[in-house]
Design a protein around this motif. Sequence first.
Motif: not given
Length: 377
Positions: A51-53, A113-119
Motif C-alpha cells: 500500500v502506498c500512502r 508522484t505515483s511512480d515513486d510509489c512503485a519505485e
Amino acid sequence: MLLALLLLAPSCGRTSLSLGATDVEALLKIGIIADSYGEMTLGVDPWEVVVCRIPISTNDEIFEPSSERMSLSSDEIVKRLTPVVSYFKRHSYGRYQPVFSAGKDVIISDTETSDDCAERALDQSGPEVRGVMVVADAEHGADEFGGWGTPGVGCNESCSASDTRRAVYVGAGDFMDYWNGDSPLDLVEHEIGHALDWPHSTTSASNSGQELYDSALDVMSDSSAPRMVISTKRHGQGTLAINLYAARWLDDDHLKILDRSRRVTTKVQLLATDTDLSIMGKRFVVIVDGVNSFLTVELIAARGDNAHLKSNAVVIHRITVTGTSGVDRQQIVVKGDVQDGEKWAGNGISIEVLSIDSDDGEITAEIEMTVKKAVTS
C-alpha cells in the motif's frame, strides 16, 4: 509458505519456447521475446502487495482532490485477491499461479508522484519476490487511467522484481469501502496481464496505440465488459489464444498453421479456448499474412468469465509483431462474432463457419478456410 511454494516453481532463466513452426518468422519473434523473460508465466509467481500512502496535500494530478482514503491494509488486499489466483489458474489450465503476500507500506511526499510509489516498493522488495503490486490509498481522478503493469526488463541471472522492475500499480478505486468488500478485480487482472507481457487489443487499426480499450473479447482490452453486462461479475473476461500461446499455456499441438506459399482449402475442428487441456484438439489457427503479421482464428465460448458475450462465436484477429516486447504487439479484431453458417473473406483468405456445436459441455466449431497463394513481385 512462500519459500516452500518457490521450490515448486520452475527456475528463472532462458529456456526454449518450442514453437515448432520454424518458418513462421512472426511466431518465432514472439518465442524469442518470451524466452528473454525466462519462465515468469509458468509455475508459482510470488507477488508482494504494497500500500502506498498518499498525502492529502499531494501535488500529483492523477489523484482525485479528496481527503478520503482507502482503509484496507496490504494483508486485507491480499485476501481480496484470492479470486485472482483462481482466475489465472483457470485460464492457464493450471500452468500458472500468482501468489500474493503482504509487504511493508511505502509513503510519498506531497511533491512526489505515483511512480515513486512503485519505485519505492520495488527497491524494498526481497530477492524471492518476482513482481510487486502497489495499491495507492487514494483514488484516481475520473478522467485518469486506472493503473499500469509492466513485465520489466529481461530475466537473465536474477529474476527478482528489485532487479527486473516488474510491477503493477493501481489506484484505490476498486478497494474503497463503498464496494462493501466485493471489489471488482478486472483491472488488477488486466494489469497482471501486462506484467505477463501481454499487449492491449482493440477493434480497429486506427484505435491501436490510442489507449482505446473497446473489445469485449479480451481482458487486455475492455476488461470491465463482463460486469457492464452482468452486474454481479467481478472478474475480467478471458484473453486471446495468442496470449495463451506466448505464455506457454497453449502448445504447438493446440495450433494449426496455414501459410500462403500455395493455395489450400482445409477444414479444421476447433475446441473452445477454455476447454481443459486433457481434451485433445486444436484451439486456434494461425494464417500467415506477412513477415511480421498473421491472422488468428479461435472459438470463444460464451460461458464462465465470458458469459457476457451473446453467444459462442468464432473470432478473428490480426496480430502484428513489433518492438522488442510482447506489450508492443498489435492485436486488432478483424471479425468478432462469426456465427454458424457465416463467412468472412479478405486479402485472398476466406473463413467459413460450417457449424458451432455443444455436446455435453464440449463446445466445438468446424471451419473451412481457403488461403490463396500470395503474389510476390
